[in-house]
Design a protein around this motif. Structure first.
Motif, mmCIF file in Angstrom:
data_model
loop_
_atom_site.group_PDB
_atom_site.id
_atom_site.type_symbol
_atom_site.label_atom_id
_atom_site.label_comp_id
_atom_site.label_asym_id
_atom_site.label_seq_id
_atom_site.Cartn_x
_atom_site.Cartn_y
_atom_site.Cartn_z
ATOM 1 N N GLU A 98 -2.689 15.147 -4.618
ATOM 2 C CA GLU A 98 -3.811 14.464 -4.168
ATOM 3 C C GLU A 98 -3.840 13.248 -3.657
ATOM 4 O O GLU A 98 -4.633 12.403 -3.813
ATOM 5 C CB GLU A 98 -5.204 14.684 -5.227
ATOM 6 N N THR A 99 -2.571 12.741 -3.677
ATOM 7 C CA THR A 99 -2.225 11.382 -3.339
ATOM 8 C C THR A 99 -2.392 10.396 -4.386
ATOM 9 O O THR A 99 -2.207 9.034 -4.148
ATOM 10 C CB THR A 99 -2.644 10.984 -2.080
ATOM 11 N N ARG A 100 -2.445 10.708 -5.671
ATOM 12 C CA ARG A 100 -2.533 9.683 -6.558
ATOM 13 C C ARG A 100 -0.829 9.247 -6.972
ATOM 14 O O ARG A 100 -0.263 9.732 -6.599
ATOM 15 C CB ARG A 100 -3.164 10.337 -7.975
ATOM 16 N N CYS A 119 3.916 -0.468 9.298
ATOM 17 C CA CYS A 119 4.829 0.446 9.445
ATOM 18 C C CYS A 119 4.236 1.804 9.761
ATOM 19 O O CYS A 119 4.977 2.648 9.962
ATOM 20 C CB CYS A 119 5.747 0.539 7.992
ATOM 21 N N GLN A 120 3.114 2.237 9.825
ATOM 22 C CA GLN A 120 2.370 3.345 10.286
ATOM 23 C C GLN A 120 2.889 4.487 9.313
ATOM 24 O O GLN A 120 3.122 5.467 9.752
ATOM 25 C CB GLN A 120 2.722 3.784 11.838
ATOM 26 N N GLU A 121 3.212 4.162 8.053
ATOM 27 C CA GLU A 121 3.280 5.179 6.876
ATOM 28 C C GLU A 121 2.215 5.184 6.031
ATOM 29 O O GLU A 121 1.558 4.160 5.639
ATOM 30 C CB GLU A 121 4.518 4.913 6.243
ATOM 31 N N TYR A 122 1.848 6.268 5.290
ATOM 32 C CA TYR A 122 0.740 6.509 4.422
ATOM 33 C C TYR A 122 1.643 6.146 2.834
ATOM 34 O O TYR A 122 2.696 6.409 2.577
ATOM 35 C CB TYR A 122 0.335 7.970 4.497
ATOM 36 N N PHE A 123 0.623 5.394 2.157
ATOM 37 C CA PHE A 123 0.979 5.077 0.748
ATOM 38 C C PHE A 123 -0.646 5.088 -0.116
ATOM 39 O O PHE A 123 -1.455 4.791 0.777
ATOM 40 C CB PHE A 123 1.354 3.520 0.790
ATOM 41 N N PRO A 124 -0.498 5.700 -1.318
ATOM 42 C CA PRO A 124 -1.499 5.422 -2.001
ATOM 43 C C PRO A 124 -2.375 4.194 -2.506
ATOM 44 O O PRO A 124 -3.428 4.075 -2.422
ATOM 45 C CB PRO A 124 -1.392 6.149 -3.400
ATOM 46 N N CYS A 125 -1.552 3.203 -2.289
ATOM 47 C CA CYS A 125 -1.935 1.977 -2.606
ATOM 48 C C CYS A 125 -0.970 0.802 -2.326
ATOM 49 O O CYS A 125 -0.068 1.075 -1.834
ATOM 50 C CB CYS A 125 -2.416 1.693 -4.142
ATOM 51 N N ILE A 126 -1.550 -0.232 -2.234
ATOM 52 C CA ILE A 126 -0.858 -1.820 -1.679
ATOM 53 C C ILE A 126 0.296 -1.848 -2.857
ATOM 54 O O ILE A 126 1.452 -2.241 -2.269
ATOM 55 C CB ILE A 126 -1.837 -2.767 -1.841
ATOM 56 N N HIS A 127 0.212 -1.346 -3.953
ATOM 57 C CA HIS A 127 1.545 -1.665 -4.892
ATOM 58 C C HIS A 127 2.701 -0.544 -4.416
ATOM 59 O O HIS A 127 3.758 -0.958 -4.690
ATOM 60 C CB HIS A 127 1.149 -1.633 -6.161
ATOM 61 N N CYS A 128 2.135 0.518 -4.116
ATOM 62 C CA CYS A 128 3.228 1.477 -3.616
ATOM 63 C C CYS A 128 3.815 0.966 -2.375
ATOM 64 O O CYS A 128 5.248 1.235 -1.985
ATOM 65 C CB CYS A 128 2.508 3.016 -3.304
ATOM 66 N N ALA A 181 -4.917 8.197 0.631
ATOM 67 C CA ALA A 181 -3.883 7.722 0.863
ATOM 68 C C ALA A 181 -4.140 6.545 2.366
ATOM 69 O O ALA A 181 -4.921 7.000 3.103
ATOM 70 C CB ALA A 181 -2.391 8.338 1.501
ATOM 71 N N ILE A 182 -3.471 5.660 2.315
ATOM 72 C CA ILE A 182 -3.752 4.637 3.595
ATOM 73 C C ILE A 182 -2.655 4.415 4.341
ATOM 74 O O ILE A 182 -1.521 4.391 4.060
ATOM 75 C CB ILE A 182 -4.113 3.062 3.091
#
Length: 104
Positions: free
Chosen positions: A10-12, A30-39, A24-25
């Motif tokens: 679930e993208t946690r 970079c047009q890539e998905y990450f769960p958060c800014i820290h990731c 996920a954002i």
């Protein structure tokens, strides 16, 4: 679709892993998905850019529950729920919008 930094389906991630942490954002830079800014800082491109207001109709938010992609506008007006599956999103994420999106 690959979600860099996700630790569950679930993208946690290790930074945000509460029950409602399920988006996920796609980062504008970079047009890539990450769960958060820290990731993104740990696994991303190294130069974060905010989504410009004129691009808020582009799909950039992934619901970790049903995997539908939402536009930024759909997400910002969702009242912390997926419009497709009604899964709850973390309302506290609104405190971090300035890290991802230019202010409208």
């Amino acid at each position: 679709m690959k979600i860099r930094g996700a630790i569950d389906s679930e993208t946690r991630c290790s930074h945000y892993h509460g029950e409602n942490d399920r988006i996920a954002i796609k980062f504008y830079c970079c047009q890539e998905y990450f769960p958060c800014i820290h990731c993104h800082e740990e696994y991303g491109c190294g130069h974060r850019e905010l989504w410009p207001c004129k691009k808020f109709d582009e799909q950039a938010i992934l619901c970790g529950s049903c995997k539908i992609e939402l536009t930024i506008n759909e997400y910002l007006t969702s009242n912390s729920r997926c419009p497709s599956c009604n899964a709850s999103f973390n309302p506290g994420c609104a405190l971090h919008y300035h890290l991802y999106f230019h202010k409208p």
